[in-house]
Design a protein around this motif. Structure first.
Motif, PDB file in Angstrom:
ATOM      1  N   LEU A  24       6.203  65.699  21.982  1.00  0.00           N
ATOM      2  CA  LEU A  24       6.464  67.041  22.529  1.00  0.00           C
ATOM      3  C   LEU A  24       7.955  67.268  22.804  1.00  0.00           C
ATOM      4  CD1 LEU A  24       3.370  67.352  24.916  1.00  0.00           C
ATOM      5  CD2 LEU A  24       3.865  68.789  22.917  1.00  0.00           C
ATOM      6  N   ASP A  25       8.812  66.494  22.138  1.00  0.00           N
ATOM      7  CA  ASP A  25      10.247  66.635  22.449  1.00  0.00           C
ATOM      8  C   ASP A  25      10.829  67.953  21.939  1.00  0.00           C
ATOM      9  OD1 ASP A  25      10.362  66.184  19.762  1.00  0.00           O
ATOM     10  OD2 ASP A  25      11.715  64.465  19.857  1.00  0.00           O
ATOM     11  N   ASP A  26      10.018  68.722  21.197  1.00  0.00           N
ATOM     12  CA  ASP A  26      10.516  69.991  20.677  1.00  0.00           C
ATOM     13  C   ASP A  26      10.117  71.198  21.531  1.00  0.00           C
ATOM     14  OD1 ASP A  26       7.835  69.579  20.087  1.00  0.00           O
ATOM     15  OD2 ASP A  26       7.905  70.719  18.227  1.00  0.00           O
ATOM     16  N   VAL A  27       9.379  70.982  22.634  1.00  0.00           N
ATOM     17  CA  VAL A  27       8.994  72.147  23.453  1.00  0.00           C
ATOM     18  C   VAL A  27      10.027  72.364  24.564  1.00  0.00           C
ATOM     19  CG1 VAL A  27       6.530  71.878  22.983  1.00  0.00           C
ATOM     20  CG2 VAL A  27       7.500  70.827  25.036  1.00  0.00           C
ATOM     21  N   ASP A  28      10.118  73.609  25.056  1.00  0.00           N
ATOM     22  CA  ASP A  28      11.102  73.916  26.095  1.00  0.00           C
ATOM     23  C   ASP A  28      10.823  73.247  27.436  1.00  0.00           C
ATOM     24  OD1 ASP A  28      12.664  75.402  24.453  1.00  0.00           O
ATOM     25  OD2 ASP A  28      11.680  77.314  24.909  1.00  0.00           O
ATOM     26  N   PRO A  29       9.552  73.245  27.921  1.00  0.00           N
ATOM     27  CA  PRO A  29       9.315  72.631  29.226  1.00  0.00           C
ATOM     28  C   PRO A  29       9.692  71.152  29.231  1.00  0.00           C
ATOM     29  CG  PRO A  29       7.369  73.853  28.500  1.00  0.00           C
ATOM     30  CD  PRO A  29       8.307  73.784  27.333  1.00  0.00           C
ATOM     31  N   GLU A  30      10.077  70.669  30.400  1.00  0.00           N
ATOM     32  CA  GLU A  30      10.320  69.236  30.567  1.00  0.00           C
ATOM     33  C   GLU A  30       8.975  68.516  30.465  1.00  0.00           C
ATOM     34  OE1 GLU A  30      11.812  66.283  34.190  1.00  0.00           O
ATOM     35  OE2 GLU A  30      11.543  68.441  34.517  1.00  0.00           O
ATOM     36  N   VAL A  31       8.915  67.382  29.805  1.00  0.00           N
ATOM     37  CA  VAL A  31       7.661  66.634  29.659  1.00  0.00           C
ATOM     38  C   VAL A  31       7.871  65.217  30.182  1.00  0.00           C
ATOM     39  CG1 VAL A  31       5.828  65.895  28.078  1.00  0.00           C
ATOM     40  CG2 VAL A  31       7.156  67.942  27.531  1.00  0.00           C
ATOM     41  N   THR A  32       7.068  64.823  31.191  1.00  0.00           N
ATOM     42  CA  THR A  32       7.196  63.474  31.754  1.00  0.00           C
ATOM     43  C   THR A  32       5.822  62.873  31.987  1.00  0.00           C
ATOM     44  OG1 THR A  32       7.246  64.419  33.968  1.00  0.00           O
ATOM     45  CG2 THR A  32       9.385  63.883  32.987  1.00  0.00           C
ATOM     46  N   VAL A  33       5.771  61.554  32.101  1.00  0.00           N
ATOM     47  CA  VAL A  33       4.525  60.869  32.464  1.00  0.00           C
ATOM     48  C   VAL A  33       4.382  60.947  33.982  1.00  0.00           C
ATOM     49  CG1 VAL A  33       3.277  58.675  32.419  1.00  0.00           C
ATOM     50  CG2 VAL A  33       4.760  59.311  30.491  1.00  0.00           C
ATOM     51  N   VAL A  34       3.178  61.314  34.446  1.00  0.00           N
ATOM     52  CA  VAL A  34       2.949  61.453  35.889  1.00  0.00           C
ATOM     53  C   VAL A  34       1.655  60.754  36.280  1.00  0.00           C
ATOM     54  CG1 VAL A  34       4.157  63.687  36.014  1.00  0.00           C
ATOM     55  CG2 VAL A  34       1.682  63.642  35.601  1.00  0.00           C
ATOM     56  N   THR A  35       1.502  60.563  37.616  1.00  0.00           N
ATOM     57  CA  THR A  35       0.220  60.087  38.158  1.00  0.00           C
ATOM     58  C   THR A  35      -0.311  61.168  39.095  1.00  0.00           C
ATOM     59  OG1 THR A  35       1.236  59.092  40.089  1.00  0.00           O
ATOM     60  CG2 THR A  35       1.049  57.700  38.121  1.00  0.00           C
ATOM     61  N   SER A  36      -1.509  60.965  39.631  1.00  0.00           N
ATOM     62  CA  SER A  36      -2.112  61.966  40.526  1.00  0.00           C
ATOM     63  C   SER A  36      -1.304  62.143  41.799  1.00  0.00           C
ATOM     64  CB  SER A  36      -3.541  61.550  40.888  1.00  0.00           C
ATOM     65  OG  SER A  36      -4.316  61.481  39.737  1.00  0.00           O
ATOM     66  N   ASP A  37      -0.515  61.119  42.184  1.00  0.00           N
ATOM     67  CA  ASP A  37       0.279  61.198  43.420  1.00  0.00           C
ATOM     68  C   ASP A  37       1.625  61.863  43.198  1.00  0.00           C
ATOM     69  OD1 ASP A  37      -1.694  59.677  44.534  1.00  0.00           O
ATOM     70  OD2 ASP A  37      -0.700  57.786  44.005  1.00  0.00           O
ATOM     71  N   ASP A  38       1.876  62.275  42.011  1.00  0.00           N
ATOM     72  CA  ASP A  38       3.242  62.632  41.643  1.00  0.00           C
ATOM     73  C   ASP A  38       3.219  63.919  40.810  1.00  0.00           C
ATOM     74  OD1 ASP A  38       5.842  62.486  40.655  1.00  0.00           O
ATOM     75  OD2 ASP A  38       5.297  61.096  39.048  1.00  0.00           O
ATOM     76  N   LEU A  39       2.572  64.973  41.381  1.00  0.00           N
ATOM     77  CA  LEU A  39       2.392  66.196  40.593  1.00  0.00           C
ATOM     78  C   LEU A  39       3.311  67.340  41.041  1.00  0.00           C
ATOM     79  CD1 LEU A  39      -1.518  66.111  40.351  1.00  0.00           C
ATOM     80  CD2 LEU A  39       0.130  65.571  38.539  1.00  0.00           C
ATOM     81  N   ASP A  40       4.267  67.017  41.938  1.00  0.00           N
ATOM     82  CA  ASP A  40       5.170  68.069  42.431  1.00  0.00           C
ATOM     83  C   ASP A  40       5.935  68.721  41.281  1.00  0.00           C
ATOM     84  OD1 ASP A  40       4.454  67.782  44.977  1.00  0.00           O
ATOM     85  OD2 ASP A  40       6.246  66.663  45.638  1.00  0.00           O
ATOM     86  N   GLY A  41       5.864  70.030  41.234  1.00  0.00           N
ATOM     87  CA  GLY A  41       6.633  70.749  40.219  1.00  0.00           C
ATOM     88  C   GLY A  41       6.001  70.774  38.850  1.00  0.00           C
ATOM     89  N   VAL A  42       4.847  70.092  38.698  1.00  0.00           N
ATOM     90  CA  VAL A  42       4.163  70.086  37.401  1.00  0.00           C
ATOM     91  C   VAL A  42       3.259  71.323  37.333  1.00  0.00           C
ATOM     92  CG1 VAL A  42       2.505  68.858  35.937  1.00  0.00           C
ATOM     93  CG2 VAL A  42       4.178  67.579  37.306  1.00  0.00           C
ATOM     94  N   ASP A  43       3.446  72.175  36.340  1.00  0.00           N
ATOM     95  CA  ASP A  43       2.523  73.322  36.257  1.00  0.00           C
ATOM     96  C   ASP A  43       1.464  73.138  35.173  1.00  0.00           C
ATOM     97  OD1 ASP A  43       4.616  73.789  34.434  1.00  0.00           O
ATOM     98  OD2 ASP A  43       5.462  75.365  35.712  1.00  0.00           O
ATOM     99  N   ALA A  44       1.713  72.252  34.201  1.00  0.00           N
ATOM    100  CA  ALA A  44       0.704  71.977  33.174  1.00  0.00           C
ATOM    101  C   ALA A  44       0.494  70.472  33.087  1.00  0.00           C
ATOM    102  CB  ALA A  44       1.157  72.511  31.823  1.00  0.00           C
ATOM    103  N   LEU A  45      -0.769  70.054  33.035  1.00  0.00           N
ATOM    104  CA  LEU A  45      -1.075  68.624  33.028  1.00  0.00           C
ATOM    105  C   LEU A  45      -1.966  68.299  31.836  1.00  0.00           C
ATOM    106  CD1 LEU A  45      -0.861  65.975  34.803  1.00  0.00           C
ATOM    107  CD2 LEU A  45      -3.151  66.566  35.638  1.00  0.00           C
ATOM    108  N   VAL A  46      -1.581  67.274  31.093  1.00  0.00           N
ATOM    109  CA  VAL A  46      -2.401  66.784  29.975  1.00  0.00           C
ATOM    110  C   VAL A  46      -3.047  65.490  30.453  1.00  0.00           C
ATOM    111  CG1 VAL A  46      -2.385  66.018  27.571  1.00  0.00           C
ATOM    112  CG2 VAL A  46      -0.755  67.769  28.344  1.00  0.00           C
ATOM    113  N   THR A  47      -4.377  65.437  30.439  1.00  0.00           N
ATOM    114  CA  THR A  47      -5.026  64.303  31.098  1.00  0.00           C
ATOM    115  C   THR A  47      -6.289  63.843  30.397  1.00  0.00           C
ATOM    116  OG1 THR A  47      -5.850  63.524  33.249  1.00  0.00           O
ATOM    117  CG2 THR A  47      -6.395  65.795  32.648  1.00  0.00           C
ATOM    118  N   PHE A  48      -6.622  62.582  30.622  1.00  0.00           N
ATOM    119  CA  PHE A  48      -7.923  62.042  30.215  1.00  0.00           C
ATOM    120  C   PHE A  48      -8.879  62.116  31.415  1.00  0.00           C
ATOM    121  CE2 PHE A  48     -10.812  58.372  30.106  1.00  0.00           C
ATOM    122  CZ  PHE A  48     -11.441  58.574  28.894  1.00  0.00           C
TER     123      PHE A  48
END
Ligand code: NDP
Length: 308
Positions: A24-48
């Protein structure tokens, strides 16, 4: 507008989360790996996985990397204003090939030879066991992405294909499409019955004693849908009682399949670890879905694969 996409660490079950970050390095939003404890500022989540923490963390949109979203609480998500999308549309080829593989294995006895190989045993099969898929019959229950992927491959192998869906409209590669109410009639003549429905109130326990009775004694059940679509105890009884010849099972009532399950031990049962859709292209396919929906959000369009 999506500004930050989190790739939940749970996608590790299917592929390394960083692979999706790279895709996803070509999309405008910042993309990072997160956990459930670390969702501050995340507006879209890709999850299993699903976690209740998703409800009050300010998320606007969750993308499930699976097609089946039966683990997600739709009403709670709706009440929290969180949209949910799934990954249907992506697994027709991988699951279709897996199911073709199961059926070929049963017809051509490949699982039997592999078991014998582990014992260094060189032995011809019982003369009456091998057959060809060409001319064999298949009923596909659920004719969406998965079901159509299965039907296309079965048709190419010369099988006679019928199917079942909620709305019995014509489907390519399927000779007769039955409504849900005619399930027994649809499965009665099939050598293989392949399940490819979502798990819902209507499909839970869809295959129980009555349906196993309705099937041929020499039939093989294939389940790539969800475990609870089949009453597993009834299935074991049917297999042990010779009311069904075999089963190829990718999904189970409890996963991982418990060590003491009799299903591990039956010669004519092929167990796969909920991996029918596994492919090295999985992350790339998820990236395409996420990329498209990032574009749609920016354009104010409806999300693709919207569930909630
Ligand atoms: P789709 O939504 O594309 O297709 C679902 C199909 O099931 C449709 O044809 C639908 O009928 C039919 N259906 C739904 N409810 C019923 C019912 N009560 N009776 C009869 N038919 C019904 O989903 P997918 O093909 O993408 O996936 C199906 C399921 O497979 C997923 O929900 C998931 O649980 C499972 N899956 C498993 C995977 C694995 O790795 N084993 C991988 C991917 C998915 P209609 O067309 O009339 O609406």
């Amino acid at each position: 507008m999506v500004t930050r996409i989190g790739i939940h660490a749970s996608v590790e079950t299917l592929f390394p989360p960083t692979v999706l970050v790279d895709e996803l390095d070509d999309v405008d939003p910042e993309v990072t790996v997160v956990t459930s404890d670390d969702l501050d500022g995340v507006d879209a989540l890709v999850t299993f996985a699903y976690d209740d923490a998703f409800l009050d963390s300010g998320l606007e949109w969750i993308h499930s990397v699976q097609s089946g979203v039966d683990r997600f609480p739709f009403e709670d998500l709706e009440a929290a204003g969180v949209r949910l999308t799934n990954s249907t549309g992506t697994h027709g080829d991988s699951v279709g090939e897996t199911v073709a593989g199961y059926m070929l294995s049963f017809a051509r006895r490949l699982h039997e030879y592999r078991s014998k190989q582990e014992r260094t045993e060189w032995a011809w099969p019982a003369w009456q066991d091998p057959f060809t898929l060409d001319g064999s019959s298949l009923c596909v229950v659920g004719l969406g992405t998965l079901g159509q992927g299965i039907a296309a491959r079965a048709d190419a192998l010369g099988m006679d294909v019928v199917g079942v869906k909620r709305t019995p409209t014509p489907v390519d590669h399927v000779d007769t499409v039955y409504p849900r109410a005619d399930l027994h009639e649809a499965i009665a003549d099939a050598k293989f019955v392949a399940l490819a429905v979502p798990l819902t109130d209507d499909t839970a326990g869809m295959i129980g004693d009555a349906e196993l009775d309705a099937m041929r004694d020499d039939a093989v059940l294939v389940n790539v849908a969800r475990g609870p679509v089949v009453e597993q105890d009834a299935l074991v009884d049917a297999l042990e009682g010779d009311e069904l010849t075999g089963a190829a099972l990718d999904v189970f009532e409890a996963e991982p399949l418990p060590e003491d399950s009799p299903l591990w031990e039956l010669d004519e049962v092929v167990v796969t670890p909920h991996a029918a859709a596994a492919t090295r292209d999985y992350a790339e396919r998820m990236a395409a879905l996420v990329r498209e929906n990032v574009r749609r959000v920016a354009a104010g369009e409806r999300l693709a694969n919207a569930v909630v």
